[in-house]
Design a protein around this motif. Sequence first.
Motif, PDB file in Angstrom:
ATOM      1  N   GLN A 191       9.580   5.516  -5.859  1.00 24.62           N
ATOM      2  CA  GLN A 191      10.305   5.880  -4.643  1.00 24.62           C
ATOM      3  C   GLN A 191      10.911   4.644  -3.985  1.00 24.62           C
ATOM      4  O   GLN A 191      12.049   4.669  -3.502  1.00 24.62           O
ATOM      5  N   ALA A 192      10.137   3.570  -3.965  1.00 28.22           N
ATOM      6  CA  ALA A 192      10.626   2.323  -3.367  1.00 28.22           C
ATOM      7  C   ALA A 192      11.800   1.765  -4.169  1.00 28.22           C
ATOM      8  O   ALA A 192      12.804   1.325  -3.594  1.00 28.22           O
ATOM      9  N   ILE A 193      11.679   1.784  -5.497  1.00 33.02           N
ATOM     10  CA  ILE A 193      12.764   1.286  -6.350  1.00 33.02           C
ATOM     11  C   ILE A 193      14.025   2.105  -6.120  1.00 33.02           C
ATOM     12  O   ILE A 193      15.127   1.561  -5.963  1.00 33.02           O
ATOM     13  N   GLU A 194      13.882   3.431  -6.091  1.00 31.18           N
ATOM     14  CA  GLU A 194      15.043   4.296  -5.893  1.00 31.18           C
ATOM     15  C   GLU A 194      15.696   4.059  -4.538  1.00 31.18           C
ATOM     16  O   GLU A 194      16.929   3.966  -4.432  1.00 31.18           O
ATOM     17  N   ILE A 230      14.635  -8.965  -6.320  1.00 31.93           N
ATOM     18  CA  ILE A 230      13.468  -8.267  -5.791  1.00 31.93           C
ATOM     19  C   ILE A 230      12.751  -7.513  -6.906  1.00 31.93           C
ATOM     20  O   ILE A 230      13.344  -6.674  -7.587  1.00 31.93           O
ATOM     21  N   GLU A 231      11.464  -7.797  -7.071  1.00 32.93           N
ATOM     22  CA  GLU A 231      10.630  -7.122  -8.077  1.00 32.93           C
ATOM     23  C   GLU A 231       9.595  -6.250  -7.366  1.00 32.93           C
ATOM     24  O   GLU A 231       8.751  -6.750  -6.624  1.00 32.93           O
ATOM     25  N   ILE A 232       9.672  -4.944  -7.578  1.00 33.32           N
ATOM     26  CA  ILE A 232       8.708  -4.010  -7.017  1.00 33.32           C
ATOM     27  C   ILE A 232       7.671  -3.705  -8.090  1.00 33.32           C
ATOM     28  O   ILE A 232       8.005  -3.187  -9.159  1.00 33.32           O
ATOM     29  N   THR A 233       6.416  -4.030  -7.820  1.00 31.63           N
ATOM     30  CA  THR A 233       5.389  -3.852  -8.853  1.00 31.63           C
ATOM     31  C   THR A 233       4.940  -2.400  -8.932  1.00 31.63           C
ATOM     32  O   THR A 233       4.890  -1.683  -7.935  1.00 31.63           O
ATOM     33  N   MET A 234       4.583  -1.997 -10.129  1.00 32.87           N
ATOM     34  CA  MET A 234       4.167  -0.616 -10.347  1.00 32.87           C
ATOM     35  C   MET A 234       2.721  -0.364  -9.913  1.00 32.87           C
ATOM     36  O   MET A 234       2.200   0.739 -10.108  1.00 32.87           O
ATOM     37  N   THR A 235       2.089  -1.351  -9.300  1.00 35.06           N
ATOM     38  CA  THR A 235       0.778  -1.134  -8.685  1.00 35.06           C
ATOM     39  C   THR A 235       0.916  -0.499  -7.302  1.00 35.06           C
ATOM     40  O   THR A 235      -0.082  -0.056  -6.720  1.00 35.06           O
ATOM     41  N   VAL A 236       2.131  -0.460  -6.782  1.00 30.31           N
ATOM     42  CA  VAL A 236       2.380   0.171  -5.480  1.00 30.31           C
ATOM     43  C   VAL A 236       2.326   1.690  -5.655  1.00 30.31           C
ATOM     44  O   VAL A 236       2.985   2.231  -6.546  1.00 30.31           O
ATOM     45  N   PRO A 237       1.558   2.401  -4.838  1.00 29.92           N
ATOM     46  CA  PRO A 237       1.570   3.861  -4.918  1.00 29.92           C
ATOM     47  C   PRO A 237       3.002   4.397  -4.727  1.00 29.92           C
ATOM     48  O   PRO A 237       3.699   3.959  -3.812  1.00 29.92           O
ATOM     49  N   PHE A 238       3.423   5.303  -5.609  1.00 35.67           N
ATOM     50  CA  PHE A 238       4.772   5.874  -5.545  1.00 35.67           C
ATOM     51  C   PHE A 238       5.841   4.778  -5.589  1.00 35.67           C
ATOM     52  O   PHE A 238       6.854   4.843  -4.900  1.00 35.67           O
ATOM     53  N   ASP A 252       0.803  -1.227   0.000  1.00 34.60           N
ATOM     54  CA  ASP A 252       0.000   0.000   0.000  1.00 34.60           C
ATOM     55  C   ASP A 252       0.832   1.272   0.000  1.00 34.60           C
ATOM     56  O   ASP A 252       0.284   2.371  -0.154  1.00 34.60           O
ATOM     57  N   SER A 253       2.144   1.130   0.181  1.00 33.18           N
ATOM     58  CA  SER A 253       3.005   2.312   0.201  1.00 33.18           C
ATOM     59  C   SER A 253       4.427   1.903  -0.136  1.00 33.18           C
ATOM     60  O   SER A 253       4.803   0.724   0.003  1.00 33.18           O
ATOM     61  N   PRO A 254       5.250   2.867  -0.565  1.00 32.83           N
ATOM     62  CA  PRO A 254       6.649   2.531  -0.834  1.00 32.83           C
ATOM     63  C   PRO A 254       7.371   2.075   0.422  1.00 32.83           C
ATOM     64  O   PRO A 254       8.229   1.187   0.363  1.00 32.83           O
ATOM     65  N   GLU A 255       7.024   2.650   1.551  1.00 32.78           N
ATOM     66  CA  GLU A 255       7.665   2.254   2.807  1.00 32.78           C
ATOM     67  C   GLU A 255       7.377   0.791   3.132  1.00 32.78           C
ATOM     68  O   GLU A 255       8.258   0.061   3.610  1.00 32.78           O
TER      69      GLU A 255
END
Length: 221
Positions: free
Chosen positions: A53-56, A42-50, A22-25
Amino acid sequence: MKKLRLVQQIVDGGVVAVLRGDSPEEVVSMAEQAIKGGIKIIEITMTVPFALQAIETLAKRYSSADPSADNYAVIGSGTVLDPETARATILAGAEFVVAPCLNGETIKLCNRYRVPMMPGVMTIQEIQTALELGADVVKLFPGNLYSPSMIKAIKGPLPQANVMPTGGVSLDNLGEWIEAGAVAVGIGSDLTNEAVKTGDYSIIAAKAAQYIAAYAQTKRN
């Protein structure tokens, strides 16, 4: 070359943590626990809000350069639907890109920047097209629509295809998928659901360790 090195690292890792939240955090916390448990892809999906920020954040914290380093992990993006999104994630630090479906322009964009791209496929036609466009690994998705025997069926006409099932992979069937010829597997909700329900994210580390142990056991056999 960096792209080939990254593809090999994904295959060597064997297990990809597909993280939604639900959040990048929240997904950063999930990623940290998955990495602690031994899943280094680790794959961060683009359905996560912002999600960028998490990828960065993770790309700055972890490095794919040295697999023996304490901060080793390969950070990528998922649920990438178009080339514009792929480029944004690459600029944020994603070192590989995963999509739920086949989009030729996205594969071309990633090839331009020498970034591994794994498109979602369901048919022999889609797999052949992905290979012709230059995809090194294809994601069989959703994997829960198939049994591991699907890998053998694919390998009949397309023995050169590198297939990674995602969706429906569990501790119970991971070994079957690898034995059938999958080059890696993607793990999503089974890795994180219990932690999200209880608020105890250390569960992710414990579950990740189980997946890595199951993968290693299958490879030894």
